[in-house]
Design a protein around this motif. Sequence first.
Motif, short mmCIF file in Angstrom:
data_model
loop_
_atom_site.label_atom_id
_atom_site.label_comp_id
_atom_site.label_asym_id
_atom_site.label_seq_id
_atom_site.Cartn_x
_atom_site.Cartn_y
_atom_site.Cartn_z
N ASP A 1 0.81 -1.22 0.00
CA ASP A 1 0.00 0.00 0.00
C ASP A 1 0.84 1.27 0.00
OD1 ASP A 1 0.93 -0.17 2.56
OD2 ASP A 1 -1.03 -0.04 3.54
N ARG A 2 2.18 1.14 0.01
CA ARG A 2 3.04 2.33 -0.13
C ARG A 2 3.01 2.87 -1.55
NH1 ARG A 2 8.37 1.63 0.10
NH2 ARG A 2 8.68 3.82 0.71
N PHE A 3 2.59 2.05 -2.51
CA PHE A 3 2.69 2.41 -3.92
C PHE A 3 1.33 2.86 -4.47
CE2 PHE A 3 5.99 -0.62 -2.91
CZ PHE A 3 7.12 -0.06 -3.50
N VAL A 4 1.37 3.80 -5.41
CA VAL A 4 0.13 4.30 -6.00
C VAL A 4 -0.47 3.24 -6.92
CG1 VAL A 4 0.89 6.71 -5.87
CG2 VAL A 4 1.33 5.41 -7.93
N ASP A 5 -1.78 3.25 -7.03
CA ASP A 5 -2.48 2.20 -7.76
C ASP A 5 -2.11 2.17 -9.24
OD1 ASP A 5 -3.76 1.38 -5.47
OD2 ASP A 5 -5.59 2.54 -5.85
N SER A 6 -1.95 3.35 -9.87
CA SER A 6 -1.66 3.37 -11.31
C SER A 6 -0.33 2.68 -11.60
CB SER A 6 -1.64 4.81 -11.84
OG SER A 6 -0.62 5.56 -11.21
N PRO B 1 -8.33 15.95 -22.38
CA PRO B 1 -7.88 14.62 -21.92
C PRO B 1 -8.74 14.07 -20.79
CG PRO B 1 -6.01 16.08 -22.23
CD PRO B 1 -7.24 16.93 -22.35
N GLY B 2 -8.88 12.77 -20.81
CA GLY B 2 -9.68 12.09 -19.78
C GLY B 2 -9.69 10.60 -20.05
N THR B 3 -10.69 9.94 -19.55
CA THR B 3 -10.78 8.50 -19.77
C THR B 3 -11.38 8.20 -21.14
OG1 THR B 3 -12.93 8.50 -18.66
CG2 THR B 3 -10.99 8.03 -17.30
N GLY B 4 -11.42 6.91 -21.49
CA GLY B 4 -12.03 6.50 -22.76
C GLY B 4 -11.30 7.06 -23.95
N ALA B 5 -12.03 7.70 -24.85
CA ALA B 5 -11.44 8.20 -26.10
C ALA B 5 -10.54 9.40 -25.89
CB ALA B 5 -12.56 8.56 -27.08
N GLN B 6 -10.45 9.90 -24.66
CA GLN B 6 -9.57 11.03 -24.39
C GLN B 6 -8.27 10.61 -23.70
OE1 GLN B 6 -12.98 11.60 -24.40
NE2 GLN B 6 -12.57 12.81 -26.23
N VAL B 7 -7.98 9.29 -23.68
CA VAL B 7 -6.70 8.83 -23.16
C VAL B 7 -5.57 9.47 -23.97
CG1 VAL B 7 -5.15 6.82 -23.10
CG2 VAL B 7 -7.46 6.64 -22.17
N ASP C 1 -1.25 14.80 -13.31
CA ASP C 1 -2.65 14.89 -13.73
C ASP C 1 -2.95 13.87 -14.83
OD1 ASP C 1 -5.16 16.46 -13.35
OD2 ASP C 1 -4.91 16.85 -15.49
N THR C 2 -2.00 13.70 -15.75
CA THR C 2 -2.17 12.71 -16.81
C THR C 2 -2.24 11.30 -16.24
OG1 THR C 2 -1.08 14.09 -18.48
CG2 THR C 2 -1.09 11.72 -18.87
N LEU C 3 -1.32 10.97 -15.35
CA LEU C 3 -1.32 9.64 -14.75
C LEU C 3 -2.60 9.36 -13.98
CD1 LEU C 3 2.37 9.34 -13.49
CD2 LEU C 3 1.27 7.90 -15.22
N ALA C 4 -3.12 10.40 -13.33
CA ALA C 4 -4.32 10.22 -12.49
C ALA C 4 -5.60 10.15 -13.30
CB ALA C 4 -4.41 11.36 -11.48
N LYS C 5 -5.65 10.85 -14.46
CA LYS C 5 -6.93 11.04 -15.13
C LYS C 5 -7.02 10.51 -16.56
CE LYS C 5 -7.78 15.35 -12.56
NZ LYS C 5 -7.99 16.81 -12.71
N SER C 6 -5.89 10.43 -17.27
CA SER C 6 -6.04 10.16 -18.71
C SER C 6 -4.98 9.23 -19.29
CB SER C 6 -6.02 11.49 -19.49
OG SER C 6 -4.84 12.22 -19.22
N ALA C 7 -4.36 8.41 -18.43
CA ALA C 7 -3.38 7.44 -18.92
C ALA C 7 -3.94 6.04 -18.79
CB ALA C 7 -2.07 7.56 -18.13
N ALA C 8 -3.56 5.17 -19.72
CA ALA C 8 -4.00 3.77 -19.70
C ALA C 8 -2.78 2.86 -19.77
CB ALA C 8 -4.94 3.49 -20.88
N ALA C 9 -2.84 1.75 -19.04
CA ALA C 9 -1.75 0.78 -19.07
C ALA C 9 -1.78 -0.01 -20.37
CB ALA C 9 -1.85 -0.17 -17.88
N LEU C 10 -0.60 -0.25 -20.95
CA LEU C 10 -0.54 -1.16 -22.09
C LEU C 10 -1.03 -2.53 -21.66
CD1 LEU C 10 1.27 1.11 -23.40
CD2 LEU C 10 2.44 -0.74 -24.55
N PRO C 11 -1.48 -3.35 -22.60
CA PRO C 11 -2.05 -4.66 -22.22
C PRO C 11 -1.09 -5.48 -21.38
CG PRO C 11 -2.45 -4.19 -24.54
CD PRO C 11 -1.52 -3.13 -24.06
N GLN C 12 -1.55 -5.91 -20.22
CA GLN C 12 -0.72 -6.74 -19.34
C GLN C 12 -1.00 -8.21 -19.69
OE1 GLN C 12 1.64 -5.70 -16.71
NE2 GLN C 12 1.52 -4.01 -18.16
N VAL C 13 -0.48 -8.60 -20.85
CA VAL C 13 -0.65 -9.96 -21.35
C VAL C 13 0.72 -10.58 -21.57
CG1 VAL C 13 -2.88 -9.46 -22.44
CG2 VAL C 13 -0.77 -9.15 -23.76
N ALA C 14 0.77 -11.89 -21.59
CA ALA C 14 2.06 -12.59 -21.69
C ALA C 14 2.79 -12.27 -22.99
CB ALA C 14 1.85 -14.09 -21.55
N ASP C 15 2.04 -11.93 -24.04
CA ASP C 15 2.65 -11.68 -25.35
C ASP C 15 2.97 -10.20 -25.58
OD1 ASP C 15 2.40 -14.37 -25.92
OD2 ASP C 15 0.48 -14.14 -26.96
#
Length: 438
Positions: free
Chosen positions: A131-136, A308-314, A380-394
């Motif tokens: 819990d010391r680390f931020v969720d994003s 900028p924001g979520t969805g199409a504004q990432v 602000d970008t990390l909190a509101k309008s950034a998305a993680a790349l797919p966390q998949v094995a490939d």
Amino acid sequence: MRSIRAAAVGAVTLSLVLAASACGGGSSNGGGSNDSPKTLTYWASNQGASIEVDKKVLQPELDKFEKQTGIKVKLEVVPWSDLLNRILTATTSGQGPDVLNIGNTWSASLQATGALLPWDAENFAKIGGRDRFVDSALGSTGAEGKDPSAVPLYSMAYALYYNKKMFADAGIAQPPATWAELAADGKKLSKDGKWGLGAEGSNPSENVHHVFVFAQQHGADFFTADGKPDFTSDGVVTAVKQYVDLMAKDKVIAPGNAEYAQNQSVSDFAKGKTAMLLWQSASANLSSQGMSEDDYGIAPVPVQSGTPGTGAQVNSMVAGINLAVFKNTDNLDGATKFVKFMTSDAEQKILNTAYSSIPPVKTAQTDSAFNTPANAVLKDTLAKSAAALPQVADESQFETAVGTAVKDLFADAAAGRAITTDSVKAALEKAQQQMPAA
């Protein structure tokens, strides 16, 4: 994460297949030990303007760790052009470092090899708790539902850096907020041997980061919900074409940028050769190259429309560097102590200040040192309008395959060959065929 050169997809795929079957990262005993308690080897990623800059930043901190613990750390700063391939080789051979930096987008791929120490509740407790680390930041540490394969070290986001004087000379009052505005401004700025925007066209990882954002803005992704490659949807094709068209159609990126793969676009911006730069947490890099913070402004990466924001504004991927431990280390206790040291509040402030990144540790992030205007945009970008790349094995194969396809399209654009919807789709079809699940 920063840059990475193209690797042969077949070699990467083979390395991952072999590594997935290797016990404990390729070791014969399948686990770590404390047989060498007085030494550690550390592969650090190249975060600064050069490897020498990184050594000057890191060595005093490693000396401090040695004084505190008696453990000597042998440092190697590995260029991004070599890092992934060297890690993959180490996962198969078992001959790797004790501790290493990984681009956070590789977390799930390297997790799938079984070579990295899982950060379960017990291991997190040794460094002060999860819990010391931020969720994003934790969201880019491995596949969902599994213990993280690494611990967040530096958090970053993309921003638009723009040269204030070049903008003023061109009569541009404010930075572009949409891609249409960026193209229009870029055309005004592309004259007299100077260009509107810089890019790393021969850098697969940078290419993937940008086309991922464009795809998100077009409501598309590169993988289906069950993790299968989906590189040829209309949204993805449109996204890739729009990015390459900044050179091919809009002509705001110099054709020579098709060959850039070693942060040359950052140097061009610092030298006033280009007016805009899309980069992760670039302030320290620019400063080390002699560019004053008064000379440039920082704004959010443009979107298709709106703000900028979520969805199409990432407008950014969740960028960053994670710290991993090879499971077969012969100094398991020392490696854990080193991770605790590097993620301590004091070191987080020192290191993230040096690299103009954002601490992923909550208490360090709130320090006044990170309340600068530049960091305000990134946080602000990390909190509101950034998305993680797919966390998949490939994921690492995806970066190589799609990033190389975009590299080849930039080469076509630089040579004057037409970039069409059909040519983009064909390049992406070829990339998809190179994926293990294709």
